[in-house]
Write an enzyme that holds these catalytic residues in place. Structure first.
Site, PDB file in Angstrom:
ATOM      1  N   GLY A  96      44.896  37.252  43.133  1.00  0.00           N
ATOM      2  CA  GLY A  96      45.945  36.353  43.591  1.00  0.00           C
ATOM      3  C   GLY A  96      46.337  36.699  45.020  1.00  0.00           C
TER       4      GLY A  96
ATOM      5  N   GLY B 106      52.352  41.920  39.199  1.00  0.00           N
ATOM      6  CA  GLY B 106      53.278  41.252  40.111  1.00  0.00           C
ATOM      7  C   GLY B 106      52.655  40.873  41.435  1.00  0.00           C
ATOM      8  N   LEU B 107      51.390  40.428  41.379  1.00  0.00           N
ATOM      9  CA  LEU B 107      50.743  39.851  42.568  1.00  0.00           C
ATOM     10  C   LEU B 107      50.636  40.799  43.751  1.00  0.00           C
ATOM     11  CD1 LEU B 107      52.149  36.195  42.608  1.00  0.00           C
ATOM     12  CD2 LEU B 107      49.903  36.979  41.843  1.00  0.00           C
TER      13      LEU B 107
ATOM     14  N   CYS C 248      52.037  32.485  37.074  1.00  0.00           N
ATOM     15  CA  CYS C 248      52.154  33.937  36.960  1.00  0.00           C
ATOM     16  C   CYS C 248      53.497  34.315  36.359  1.00  0.00           C
ATOM     17  CB  CYS C 248      52.006  34.613  38.313  1.00  0.00           C
ATOM     18  SG  CYS C 248      52.104  36.408  38.151  1.00  0.00           S
TER      19      CYS C 248
ATOM     20  N   LYS D  84      45.792  26.424  37.879  1.00  0.00           N
ATOM     21  CA  LYS D  84      45.814  27.301  36.708  1.00  0.00           C
ATOM     22  C   LYS D  84      47.129  27.175  35.959  1.00  0.00           C
ATOM     23  CE  LYS D  84      44.699  31.996  35.317  1.00  0.00           C
ATOM     24  NZ  LYS D  84      44.122  33.252  35.804  1.00  0.00           N
TER      25      LYS D  84
ATOM     26  N   GLY E   1      40.796  35.877  26.624  1.00  0.00           N
ATOM     27  CA  GLY E   1      40.236  36.683  25.544  1.00  0.00           C
ATOM     28  C   GLY E   1      38.734  36.595  25.355  1.00  0.00           C
TER      29      GLY E   1
HETATM   30  C1  LIG Z   1      45.689  43.028  35.303  1.00  0.00           C
HETATM   31  C2  LIG Z   1      45.696  41.537  35.370  1.00  0.00           C
HETATM   32  C3  LIG Z   1      45.994  40.891  36.575  1.00  0.00           C
HETATM   33  C4  LIG Z   1      45.998  39.508  36.664  1.00  0.00           C
HETATM   34  N1  LIG Z   1      46.272  38.896  37.866  1.00  0.00           N
HETATM   35  C5  LIG Z   1      46.219  37.539  37.964  1.00  0.00           C
HETATM   36  C6  LIG Z   1      46.433  36.875  39.207  1.00  0.00           C
HETATM   37  O1  LIG Z   1      46.637  37.494  40.253  1.00  0.00           O
HETATM   38  N2  LIG Z   1      46.390  35.508  39.237  1.00  0.00           N
HETATM   39  C7  LIG Z   1      46.133  34.776  38.113  1.00  0.00           C
HETATM   40  O2  LIG Z   1      46.096  33.548  38.184  1.00  0.00           O
HETATM   41  N3  LIG Z   1      45.919  35.380  36.924  1.00  0.00           N
HETATM   42  C8  LIG Z   1      45.956  36.728  36.825  1.00  0.00           C
HETATM   43  N4  LIG Z   1      45.726  37.338  35.602  1.00  0.00           N
HETATM   44  C9  LIG Z   1      45.456  36.494  34.420  1.00  0.00           C
HETATM   45  C10 LIG Z   1      43.959  36.376  34.152  1.00  0.00           C
HETATM   46  O3  LIG Z   1      43.276  35.798  35.233  1.00  0.00           O
HETATM   47  C11 LIG Z   1      43.711  35.564  32.882  1.00  0.00           C
HETATM   48  O4  LIG Z   1      44.281  34.293  33.029  1.00  0.00           O
HETATM   49  C12 LIG Z   1      44.297  36.204  31.633  1.00  0.00           C
HETATM   50  O5  LIG Z   1      44.173  37.600  31.698  1.00  0.00           O
HETATM   51  C13 LIG Z   1      43.638  35.699  30.344  1.00  0.00           C
HETATM   52  O6  LIG Z   1      42.258  35.995  30.322  1.00  0.00           O
HETATM   53  P1  LIG Z   1      41.622  37.314  29.600  1.00  0.00           P
HETATM   54  O7  LIG Z   1      42.228  37.389  28.241  1.00  0.00           O
HETATM   55  O8  LIG Z   1      40.150  37.070  29.598  1.00  0.00           O
HETATM   56  O9  LIG Z   1      42.018  38.467  30.449  1.00  0.00           O
HETATM   57  C14 LIG Z   1      45.711  38.732  35.505  1.00  0.00           C
HETATM   58  C15 LIG Z   1      45.400  39.369  34.304  1.00  0.00           C
HETATM   59  C16 LIG Z   1      45.376  40.753  34.220  1.00  0.00           C
HETATM   60  C17 LIG Z   1      45.028  41.405  32.911  1.00  0.00           C
END
Ligand SMILES: Cc1cc2nc3c(=O)[nH]c(=O)nc-3n(C[C@H](O)[C@H](O)[C@H](O)COP(=O)(O)O)c2cc1C
Ligand SMILES: Cc1cc2nc3c(=O)[nH]c(=O)nc-3n(C[C@H](O)[C@H](O)[C@H](O)COP(=O)(O)OP(=O)(O)OC[C@H]3O[C@@H](n4cnc5c(N)ncnc54)[C@H](O)[C@@H]3O)c2cc1C
Ligand code: FES
Lengths: 261, 300
Positions: free
Chosen positions: B45, B71-72, B129, B164, B243
């Site tokens: 992000g 937190g970005l 977010c 998103k 997931g």
């Molecule tokens: C550590 C971490 C940081 C993340 N940072 C962002 C981000 O900066 N921007 C965003 O749109 N989603 C962010 N996400 C969300 C993921 O892109 C994703 O939408 C979410 O984790 C669900 O997918 P997953 O279960 O495969 O991880 C973050 C997720 C995690 C675990």
């Protein structure tokens, strides 16, 4: 340094009291280069609670047999599950991770003091091997609440050229008290390298800074990816948040801002 | 056999991308996988200014999942363009920038600067977010506000615009439709679910921010449901995530209507998982005599 994901085979296990165990792992081929202070991320299989890998320091490296040893303290579900893995089973490691010791001080000390407490003694064994191989004579000071909580003593004592001392809070091994109260702690060293509980590392770092001795400490923040991708493991530093998994786990007290307390 | 698919004007060699915030800038994983075999990489992000993010602890493991409250934290768009872009521009895959902000002006400012980067074919607008106080999820929980920020970014950004979405709403379909009407080329879903965990020994929250975003295998059924509902309701392509840990998970999303998928948390457990997913999709198509993966998209 190139990182790998590899299945190792468990070839040896040793239990130290109720809390610690060592796990010797064999690599299918030649081991890559590993720095003292670097760590591995161990996969934990077959646990309903544990999904993420667990970061564990490299305790020992045996290049001749392509083996490395981990020394683990059982503190929760992940480490308990790891303690149940038997010989012959396979374990997946992502490694070698992080930046090891000596980068921060920028030289190879000849008369260093290595201070460890609890599971923090783990990286100091391989560190003392690397240092003695370069002609140094390290003094090791290993501390714990009681004798039974200082693990892997036989390995430390077998390192040629290293001098091993103990301190326990109950006096059951070595001198009674904290590591900073031990008689060897006050001697003259060209570097102090420390890994252990945070209060111990802060006390050691404070004293090193006061004496003007170059110092490094190794942090144990909670991790998810271990490779600098998720930013979960950050620590506060003078220059803002830094990833412990990638820019550490070893830092100087100056970087952490621990030098002016 | 054809695995390639399209999201707006962006062509993907296969439907497997990586999720923002879980894959760094890609280079963290280049020792483990061939980045060129990915359909795309969604990088961290990125905001208008450098951000330090939330205090540690920012992560807590939960059954089959994890909470994060990063937190970005990021270097800001200017540093991204100067320091990171030259490196990621070399990759033989689509590099998508995840764009965040606290105000419409900030979203537009970042989008405009990324638009100038030739090798970035798309942005993913993060209006979802849960880990920032201002903006973030606020824009993604109200259809009118979501439409407003998307319309503003659409005006300044000409390439593929993916938006998103957050699952932390009563009707994700209403948000998706609003975003489609406002000019989005695609929607990706889901971002993390708002969650919380308590350390009972210390009688304290596990995260410095108390609440955080839940991800990992535990959110997958919620994500598949969201993708299915949204894919039925909009005409623009849907990118599914939440997931995904193996090829079967990815196939669930594709069949529920996703034209592509993103893999997040699973990269932490197996840094080479994305390659296994690509291989698994090929193997599945082989086994079922499917000559084009697009034929199974949205069949449910
Ligand atoms: C550590 C971490 C940081 C993340 N940072 C962002 C981000 O900066 N921007 C965003 O749109 N989603 C962010 N996400 C969300 C993921 O892109 C994703 O939408 C979410 O984790 C669900 O997918 P997953 O279960 O495969 O991880 C973050 C997720 C995690 C675990
Ligand atoms: C770089 C690095 C090297 C390490 N090296 C070793 C080693 O060589 N040997 C060893 O035994 N351990 C080492 N650790 C610590 C080890 O990773 C943790 O003890 C382990 O992950 C705990 O997993 P668990 O599932 O058993 O416990 P969990 O169930 O995850 O945790 C048990 C309890 O401890 C708390 N906790 C766990 N980890 C931390 C943390 N990092 N900070 C604060 N609280 C925490 C949890 O909140 C919980 O209350 C290292 C950690 C790091 C980051
Ligand atoms: S654990 Fe992911 S950045 Fe350190």
């Amino acid at each position: 340094m190139k990182k790998y994901i590899t299945d190792f085979t468990v070839v040896g296990r040793r239990v130290y009291g109720d809390a610690y165990f060592a796990m010797e792992l064999e690599h299918p081929g030649e081991l890559p280069e590993i720095e003292a202070g670097q760590f591995v991320e161990v996969e934990v299989k077959g646990s309903r609670e544990v999904m993420l890998r667990r970061p564990i320091s490299v305790h020992d490296v045996d290049r001749e047999h392509n083996r490395l040893t981990l020394l683990v303290q059982v503190v929760g579900n992940g480490t308990r599950r790891l303690s149940q893995i038997g010989e012959g089973e396979r374990v997946s490691l992502v490694y070698p991770l992080g930046k090891g010791f000596l980068h921060g001080i920028g030289f190879v000390p000849q008369r260093p003091l290595l201070v460890g407490g609890g599971a923090g003694v783990a990286p100091l064994l391989y560190l003392s091997r690397c240092l003695t191989a370069q002609g140094a004579s390290p003094t090791l000071l290993l501390g714990g609440r009681t004798a039974g909580l200082i693990a892997s003593r036989e390995r430390f004592e077998a390192v040629e050229g290293a001098h091993v001392h103990y301190s326990t809070e109950d006096g059951s091994l070595g001198e009674k008290g904290l590591v900073t109260q031990h008689s060897v702690f006050g001697k003259d060293y060209d570097a102090i390298l420390c890994c252990g509980p945070t209060p111990m590392m802060r006390a050691v770092a404070r004293e090193a800074v006061r004496r003007g001795v170059p110092c490094e400490v190794s942090l144990e923040n909670r991790m998810a990816c271990g490779v600098g991708a998720c930013l979960c493991c950050v620590t506060e530093t003078r220059e803002g948040h830094k990833c412990v998994c990638k820019e550490g786990p070893v830092f100087t007290p100056q970087t952490l801002g621990w030098d002016n307390e | 056999m054809k695995l390639s698919t399209d999201i707006g004007k962006m062509h993907l060699k296969n439907p497997v991308m990586t999720a923002s915030g879980t894959f760094g800038y890609g280079e963290e994983f280049s020792d483990f996988i061939d980045l060129g075999r990915l359909g795309g990489i969604v990088v961290k992000g990125t905001t208008g200014q450098h951000r330090e993010g939330n205090p540690y602890p920012r992560m807590a493991e939960t059954p089959s999942g994890m909470l994060n409250a990063v937190g970005l934290q990021n270097m800001g768009v200017e540093a991204f363009c100067k320091e990171v872009y030259p490196r990621v521009a070399q990759y033989d895959t689509n590099v998508v920038v995840n764009v965040s902000g606290s105000s419409i002006e900030e979203y537009c400012d970042v989008a405009r600067q990324i638009d100038a980067l030739e090798r970035i074919p798309a942005i993913e607008l993060n209006i979802s977010c849960p880990n920032v106080k201002k903006g973030g999820m606020g824009f993604g929980t109200d259809p009118a506000m979501a439409a407003q920020v998307v319309r503003a970014v659409r005006d300044v950004y000409g390439k593929t615009l993916i938006v998103k979405l957050t699952p932390n709403v009563t009707s994700i379909v209403d948000i998706a439709k609003a975003v489609e009407d406002a000019g989005a080329d695609s929607v990706s879903l889901i971002n993390t679910l708002l969650g919380m965990a308590v350390d009972v020994e210390h009688r304290k929250p596990m995260l410095s921010t108390v609440t955080g975003g839940l991800s990992g295998p535990c959110v997958k059924p919620v994500a598949v449901r969201c993708v299915w509902q949204v894919a039925k309701a909009v005409k623009i392509p849907v990118v599914g995530l939440g997931g995904i840990s193996n090829a079967n998970d990815a196939l669930e999303f594709l069949m529920a209507g996703a034209r592509a998928v993103e893999v997040g948390t699973a990269n932490f457990i197996d840094p080479a998982v994305t390659m296994k997913i690509v291989d698994g999709l090929e193997e599945y198509c082989d086994r079922h005599n499917i000559d084009d993966i697009n034929k199974i998209i949205g069949i449910i």
